[in-house]
Design a protein around this motif. Structure first.
Motif, short mmCIF file in Angstrom:
data_model
loop_
_atom_site.label_atom_id
_atom_site.label_comp_id
_atom_site.label_asym_id
_atom_site.label_seq_id
_atom_site.Cartn_x
_atom_site.Cartn_y
_atom_site.Cartn_z
N GLY A 53 0.84 -1.20 0.00
CA GLY A 53 0.00 0.00 0.00
C GLY A 53 0.87 1.24 0.00
O GLY A 53 2.03 1.21 -0.43
N VAL A 56 5.67 -7.97 -0.80
CA VAL A 56 4.65 -9.02 -0.84
C VAL A 56 3.28 -8.43 -0.54
O VAL A 56 3.15 -7.59 0.35
N ASP A 94 -3.01 -9.36 -2.14
CA ASP A 94 -3.94 -8.92 -3.17
C ASP A 94 -3.32 -9.28 -4.53
O ASP A 94 -2.42 -8.58 -5.01
N ARG A 124 -9.65 7.92 1.55
CA ARG A 124 -10.09 7.28 2.79
C ARG A 124 -10.36 8.34 3.86
O ARG A 124 -9.55 9.22 4.09
N1 LIG Z 1 -0.85 5.96 4.41
C1 LIG Z 1 -0.06 6.73 5.16
O1 LIG Z 1 0.13 7.92 4.89
C2 LIG Z 1 0.64 6.14 6.35
C3 LIG Z 1 1.70 6.85 6.93
C4 LIG Z 1 2.34 6.30 8.02
C5 LIG Z 1 1.92 5.09 8.55
N2 LIG Z 1 0.87 4.43 7.97
C6 LIG Z 1 0.48 3.14 8.52
O2 LIG Z 1 1.04 2.12 7.70
C7 LIG Z 1 0.15 0.98 7.65
C8 LIG Z 1 -0.20 0.69 6.21
O3 LIG Z 1 -0.90 1.79 5.69
P1 LIG Z 1 -1.21 1.94 4.13
O4 LIG Z 1 -1.80 3.28 3.94
O5 LIG Z 1 0.01 1.56 3.36
O6 LIG Z 1 -2.32 0.81 3.96
P2 LIG Z 1 -2.90 0.20 2.59
O7 LIG Z 1 -4.26 -0.25 2.92
O8 LIG Z 1 -2.67 1.18 1.48
O9 LIG Z 1 -1.98 -1.05 2.30
C9 LIG Z 1 -1.96 -2.22 3.07
C10 LIG Z 1 -1.62 -3.38 2.15
O10 LIG Z 1 -1.40 -4.55 2.95
C11 LIG Z 1 -1.91 -5.65 2.23
N3 LIG Z 1 -2.09 -6.78 3.16
C12 LIG Z 1 -2.99 -6.90 4.16
N4 LIG Z 1 -2.83 -8.09 4.80
C13 LIG Z 1 -1.80 -8.72 4.19
C14 LIG Z 1 -1.16 -9.97 4.39
N5 LIG Z 1 -1.53 -10.82 5.35
N6 LIG Z 1 -0.16 -10.31 3.58
C15 LIG Z 1 0.23 -9.47 2.58
N7 LIG Z 1 -0.32 -8.27 2.35
C16 LIG Z 1 -1.33 -7.90 3.14
C17 LIG Z 1 -3.17 -5.13 1.61
O11 LIG Z 1 -3.60 -5.93 0.51
C18 LIG Z 1 -2.74 -3.73 1.19
O12 LIG Z 1 -2.24 -3.71 -0.15
C19 LIG Z 1 -1.03 1.36 8.53
O13 LIG Z 1 -0.79 0.88 9.82
C20 LIG Z 1 -1.01 2.87 8.53
O14 LIG Z 1 -1.61 3.42 9.68
C21 LIG Z 1 0.23 4.93 6.87
#
Ligand SMILES: NC(=O)c1ccc[n+]([C@@H]2O[C@H](COP(=O)([O-])OP(=O)(O)OC[C@H]3O[C@@H](n4cnc5c(N)ncnc54)[C@H](O)[C@@H]3O)[C@@H](O)[C@H]2O)c1
Length: 467
Positions: free
Chosen positions: A9, A29, A32, A346
């Motif tokens: 993500g 990895v 999805d 989101r």
């Molecule tokens: N988006 C931001 O700006 C940001 C900044 C700092 C921290 N975070 C934190 O980082 C984390 C991830 O956020 P994001 O925005 O990247 O989320 P996201 O939803 O964009 O991505 C998460 C990814 O993880 C994958 N996933 C879930 N379970 C899995 C598994 N068992 N095996 C493999 N892949 C799996 C999903 O398919 C998805 O592609 C969260 O805890 C968020 O709070 C996000």
């Protein structure tokens, strides 16, 4: 180093690309399969500056994509978990994705590896991951669990990752600390910034990025407390902006005066329709819940949330005040993403405002420079919602134009042309993008957040009056 990043993500993909940029061999990895197939085929799934360039540079070289977590964990010395930690129904962080990863990688911990929490997780998650690994058969000597929270901002994610304010590594063993220092070495010693191919950044870090080693618990707390503090700053200035409206002054003057104090700083002091996105809302709630679970009533955070919610209602009230009745009114909406520079919708306040307008019977024409596709996929088909091709298309024939995302390009729009496109010269700006005098001179009835309402300086065109 051989690194696995779990989750592709916003955080996982950026971390994977940047670790490859630092010279590591990375497998990213995701479970999805469609996402992984798209990444393998060279597609760029999210809107992020410089991401296409870095993906093209490293894909198939230092960076591979896979759905096979076992294989990736087996081949790696360090495994970063960067999966989602969304809000559960009770407000706590849903850590089931993190737990699932921990369970899956246990079988591959047959020699020493470091498991890193990159996802934002509540304090004490570290010990739950250890327990999960142990319960699933891992031998204690074969792993350490480290917290390395991510502070990147969507829109400037690559720059933030490679030119961080600080890198925080929370580890409870020297062995693990040494591994993480190797991961970040080119940033710690500044050698990355001397490479001819290095991504240009906002400041000179050739003497090295700030690197902070803490306990795992402190690192977990640093992340939640940082996000909660930023949210608090936003809610604070929004509360002040409400007072500004009541006493008839301009919050931008007030925030400039507050922010000039270097102990406070001017960032995150822009009044508006409140924070959104995938982090602040869920992290403030999760921080409140974890505090509660360890016996502390952090009611300050409740107030932060309440003020944030109230800002959206206050904005809708302004729309009503500007248009009298809403049913059947044509509204142009500029912005759908939760903030400028990203396609992420989101928890976007813009989306919730569009939904409220539709529920009131408005006919909405919305435009966003990056988030149209995601909005189309997410928002249920609604006969009164149309996606426009540009800002002027959104404004065409509108009774009012709303600004709900702070895209810089909106601030540079040709206001005369915009006004002539619209039916009524009414703009309600939830992001304070425009100067009050500029809007008055351009002939707008202009409503913004925490600032006086401005009336047009020009005589209104007859054909614009109350059609
Ligand atoms: N988006 C931001 O700006 C940001 C900044 C700092 C921290 N975070 C934190 O980082 C984390 C991830 O956020 P994001 O925005 O990247 O989320 P996201 O939803 O964009 O991505 C998460 C990814 O993880 C994958 N996933 C879930 N379970 C899995 C598994 N068992 N095996 C493999 N892949 C799996 C999903 O398919 C998805 O592609 C969260 O805890 C968020 O709070 C996000």
């Amino acid at each position: 180093m051989r690194i696995a990043v779990v989750g592709s993500g916003y955080v996982g993909l950026i971390a994977a690309v940047c670790f490859a940029e630092l010279g590591h061999a990375v497998i990213c990895v995701d479970n999805d399969t469609e996402k992984v197939a798209a990444l393998q085929a060279g597609q760029v799934p999210i809107f992020e500056e410089r991401l296409p360039e870095l993906l093209a540079r490293h894909r198939g070289e230092g960076l591979q994509f896979s759905t096979d977590l076992h294989l990736a964990a087996r081949q790696s010395e360090v495994i970063f978990i960067a999966v989602g930690t969304p809000q559960a129904a009770n407000g706590e962080a849903d850590l089931s994705y993190v737990e699932a990863c921990a369970r899956e990688i246990t079988a591959e911990l047959d020699e020493y590896k470091v498991v890193v929490e990159k996802s934002t997780v509540p304090v004490l998650t570290n010990q739950w991951i250890r327990r999960t690994l142990r319960f699933n058969g891992a031998i204690d000597e074969n792993y350490d669990v480290v917290s390395n929270p991510e502070f990147l901002r969507e829109g400037t994610a690559i720059e933030d990752f490679l030119y961080p304010d600080r890198i925080v590594v929370g580890a409870d063993s020297e062995r693990a600390r040494a591994v993480l220092r190797r991961v970040y070495q080119p940033l710690i010693d500044g050698s990355y910034y001397s490479l001819p191919s290095c991504v240009p950044g906002p400041r000179d870090l050739t003497s090295g990025a700030r690197y902070m080693e803490t306990s795992a618990r402190s690192a977990e707390l640093i992340k939640h407390a940082s996000n909660a503090f930023l949210a608090l700053k936003i809610s604070f200035i929004n509360a002040v902006s409400n007072i500004c409206e009541l006493v008839g002054t301009d919050v931008q003057e007030v925030s400039a005066g507050i922010g000039a104090d270097f102990r406070i700083g001017s960032r995150f002091l822009n009044a508006g329709i409140g924070y959104g996105g995938s982090c602040f809302p869920k992290d403030v709630r999760a921080f409140y819940k974890i505090a509660e679970s360890v016996g502390y009533d952090f009611d300050l955070l409740q107030a932060v949330e309440e003020i944030n919610e109230a800002q959206k209602l206050s904005f809708l009230k302004k729309v009503r005040a500007a248009l009298w009745t809403l049913k059947g009114k044509r509204i142009g909406v500029l912005g759908l993403a939760f903030k400028g520079g990203t396609d992420d919708i989101r928890e976007s306040p813009a989306i919730s405002i569009v939904q409220s307008l539709l529920a009131e019977g408005c006919i909405v024409s919305a435009y966003d420079p990056a988030a149209m596709e995601k909005a189309r996929q997410t928002m249920a088909d609604h006969e009164n919602l149309r996606f426009a091709c540009d800002e002027f298309d959104a404004a065409r024939g509108a009774h009012a134009l709303l600004v709900v995302t702070e895209w810089p390009q909106f601030a540079g729009l040709d206001l005369q042309r915009l006004r002539q496109t619209m039916l009524y010269p009414v703009m309600i700006d939830g992001r304070n993008l425009f100067d009050l005098n500029q809007m008055a001179s351009a002939g707008f009835h202009y409503y913004s957040m925490g600032r006086p309402v401005t009336e047009p300086k020009l005589a209104p065109r007859m054909d614009m009056e109350y059609k």
